[in-house]
Enzyme design. Structure first.
Site, PDB file in Angstrom:
ATOM      1  CD  GLU A 229     -27.275  38.321   6.612  1.00  0.00           C
ATOM      2  OE1 GLU A 229     -28.231  37.999   6.537  1.00  0.00           O
ATOM      3  OE2 GLU A 229     -26.043  37.558   6.410  1.00  0.00           O
ATOM      4  NE  ARG A 233     -30.103  38.374   8.485  1.00  0.00           N
ATOM      5  CZ  ARG A 233     -30.015  37.469   9.286  1.00  0.00           C
ATOM      6  NH1 ARG A 233     -30.664  37.904  10.791  1.00  0.00           N
ATOM      7  NH2 ARG A 233     -28.540  36.857   9.468  1.00  0.00           N
ATOM      8  CG  ASP A 361     -24.457  29.193   2.111  1.00  0.00           C
ATOM      9  OD1 ASP A 361     -23.725  30.148   1.278  1.00  0.00           O
ATOM     10  OD2 ASP A 361     -24.646  29.096   2.763  1.00  0.00           O
ATOM     11  CD  GLU A 497     -28.147  26.915   8.162  1.00  0.00           C
ATOM     12  OE1 GLU A 497     -27.580  26.776   8.776  1.00  0.00           O
ATOM     13  OE2 GLU A 497     -28.231  27.945   8.121  1.00  0.00           O
TER      14      GLU A 497
END
Ligand SMILES: *[C@@H]1O[C@H](CO)[C@@H](O)[C@H](O)[C@H]1NC(C)=O
Ligand SMILES: *[C@@H]1O[C@H](CO)[C@@H](O)[C@H](O)[C@H]1NC(C)=O
Ligand SMILES: *[C@@H]1O[C@H](CO)[C@@H](O)[C@H](O)[C@H]1NC(C)=O
Length: 596
Positions: A229, A233, A361, A497
């Site tokens: 993360e 980010r 994903d 998304e």
């Protein structure tokens, strides 16, 4: 005019009241009960009718799927021009020396390897070298050029207002309680939103955030952060802002956080741990598992490679790319990977679920995007990607009943099929059409088109016009509806998304339908997640417009991704070129490098 009520009038009234009460009490108990129930039902119906009126413009017949013709009312593009004033560009500004390569650590300079010369290197040295080497022009923001983009910028300002007032410098705004939430304690929303502001041309807001970065941002904190993360980010956000602005401050900060994340790679297999302490560099797996998530270890490469390419220091790219090379050698099911991997053995945890949703994903996304970032000549990246998409088509893609919606399900324990699709999977259309643009087969484009339609239906078939976090699809004949939403899955986290994929689809096909779909979804967010005093909130239930039940949280990706993709979707001139940039998993654009 006279106004008088006599004593006797009042007495008369109270007598009437009393006798009515007596009459009421005289009714059989059952009858009284029935009357009360009827009154309650009447009251509830009134509320329902009221709510139905409120949602009228958006309401869709639930039993029937929304036909795209019913809602394609907006015609794009609109010739309405309104640019922000183009005042002076953000000037690169050098800050005082921040030592970033460890505390007084002796290391080689990148360009004198052969001489084994050692020297203390600071981020400023690196930045100087780089700025001397190349002249890249800062990105020129046009500002909003039509009412749709303007509406998105207004939404951003509204979100920013809440963050600025109640959560400034903190990770996340809690808009309902007007407070904040800290996850890592590094100003996550502020960093994630930097390049969005810059692309939108919000100069004043951007400058204020830059001041915070220059004076307040401190990565030297005793705090455990999630490696993945923080990479997508924070490292991604700082690097992209550096590329867009050419302001060296952001590069210095990117180098700092990059170095603090590097200890994660020190495992037996080189597959990184999931968590690291920013101050001590102590690393550990997540508290609930001994393994790392496959998506997390495979979704850091764009960022670390970019850090290497801008600094000339190869160790970042080498450590991160080693993980991809290692994953490449592991056995897979038709190119598909499980959810977990052991950092000691470097092996997949067998019999875990195969999914295109959470925990796997972005492995697929970064196969393609790494291939693009490196100039499209590392052939095995492309081959692994193509094999995986074949595997998706063969094992995971199904059609629901009765309306034949194409979706991507899961294989539980690698075997048993489950018709469940996370909203996260909706990124896939965008990745597929991007791949098609670079020469993948037309079947990829077809799947992208079908899947984005399904993702849109996940929004259009709820009363709020917002998608649930997870949808189940109907495979049996008897049920009337294709999409089933379970109570535990009915929340919406303001995720990007679908909007992301709508942008990619529009970018490459120029089909205006995708923009009108985006506009409908945008209004769902405006109507049901906007908090009056500033900010937008996640909600618990997309099925009930009157009882959406706010969760009181605005995650950084709403500003970093969702609103950025909306803004780009409504852009008439496609200002962010996909020939120049590859967009990381958190919507941060990084440059495409040529092959070497
Ligand atoms: C690096 O090497 C070059 C020649 O290869 C030399 O001119 C330069 O002075 C060296 N830099 C340092 C810092 O020693
Ligand atoms: C645009 O996309 C919609 C939705 O997928 C499709 O039905 C329509 O045929 C497309 N229009 C064109 C001109 O390709
Ligand atoms: C990529 O292309 C460059 C030249 O265009 C070549 O030197 C290099 O070997 C290629 N790399 C791979 C992995 O094919």
């Amino acid at each position: 005019m006279s106004f008088s009520v006599s004593i006797s009038d009042i007495q008369q009234m109270s007598i009437n009241k009393r006798s009515m009460w007596r009459e009421w009490n005289r009714l059989p108990r059952f009858l009284r009960f029935v009357i009360i129930i009827l009154l309650v039902v009447c009251f509830l119906s009134l509320i329902y009718v009221y709510s139905a009126f409120r949602e009228l413009p958006l309401k869709m017949k639930k039993s029937k799927l929304v036909q795209q013709n019913d809602i394609t009312k907006i015609t794009f593009p609109i010739s309405f021009t309104e640019s922000l004033k183009k005042d002076q560009q953000v000037k690169p500004q050098n800050n005082e020396q921040i030592e970033v390569f460890g505390k007084g650590q002796q290391i080689e300079t990148p360009h004198n390897k052969s001489k084994k010369e050692v020297k203390k290197v600071t981020s400023k040295d690196v930045v100087k070298q780089i700025l001397g080497q190349k002249e890249e022009k800062p990105f020129e923001a046009a500002g909003p050029t039509n009412p749709y983009q303007k509406a998105v910028v207004d939404a951003f300002k509204h979100a920013w207002k809440g963050y600025r007032e109640y959560a400034w410098g903190q990770d996340h705004l809690k808009p309902v309680s007007k407070s904040f939430h800290n996850w890592f304690g590094v100003g996550l929303t502020l960093i994630d939103a930097l390049d969005t502001m810059y692309v939108m041309g919000l100069k004043k807001e951007f400058q204020e955030a830059r001041e915070w970065i220059a004076n307040k941002l401190n990565f030297n904190i005793n705090k455990d952060v999630n490696f993945f993360e923080t990479t997508i980010r924070v490292l991604g956000g700082l690097l992209s802002t550096y590329h867009l602005t050419q302001d060296s401050l952001f590069l210095e900060k990117a180098i700092d956080i990059g170095n603090r994340l590097m200890p994660c790679f020190k495992t037996q297999s080189g597959v990184p741990y999931s968590d690291v302490n920013l101050q001590s560099g102590t690393v550990h797996p997540p508290s609930w598992s001994i393994d790392s998530s496959v998506s997390e270890v495979s979704t850091i490469q764009l960022e670390f490679r970019d850090l290497s390419r801008v600094t000339g220091r190869t160790e970042y790219e080498e450590a991160a790319f080693h993980v991809s090379k290692h994953l490449h050698t592991l056995p897979k099911k038709d190119g598909l990977v499980p959810m977990f991997i052991n950092t000691d053995t470097g092996k997949f945890r067998t019999r875990s679920t195969i999914t295109l949703g959470a925990r796997a994903d972005t492995y697929y996304e970064y196969l393609l995007k790494q291939w693009i970032q490196t100039g499209r000549n590392i052939t095995w990246l492309k081959e692994d990607y193509m094999e995986a998409i074949e595997g998706v088509m063969k094992n995971l893609v199904r059609k629901s009943k009765p309306n034949q919606l194409v979706f991507v399900g899961e294989l539980l324990n690698g075997k048993k099929y489950s018709p469940k699709m996370d909203h996260l999977v909706c990124f896939l259309s965008g990745t597929l059409v991007l791949g098609y643009h670079y020469g993948m087969p037309i079947s990829h484009l077809r799947l992208a088109e079908q899947l984005i339609n399904t993702c849109y239906q996940m929004y259009a078939n709820t009363a709020t016009f917002l998608s649930p976090e997870i949808a189940h699809f109907n495979l049996k004949n008897e049920k009337s509806s294709d999409i089933i939403i379970k109570s535990n899955d009915a929340h919406n986290l303001l995720r990007p998304e679908t909007v992301e994929s709508l942008w990619y689809m529009y970018y490459f096909t120029r089909n205006e339908t995708y923009r009108s779909w985006g506009w409908n979804i945008f209004q769902g967010f405006e109507r049901y997640t906007k908090v009056k005093t500033g900010g937008y909130t996640t909600i618990n239930d997309v099925r009930h417009p009157l009882f959406v039940n706010p969760r009181d949280m605005m995650e950084s990706f709403f500003l970093g991704e969702t609103l950025k993709y909306f803004y780009l979707l409504f852009s008439d001139q496609q200002e962010l070129s996909l020939d120049k940039y590859v967009i990381n998993s958190e919507a941060h654009p990084l440059p495409i490098y040529s092959a070497r």
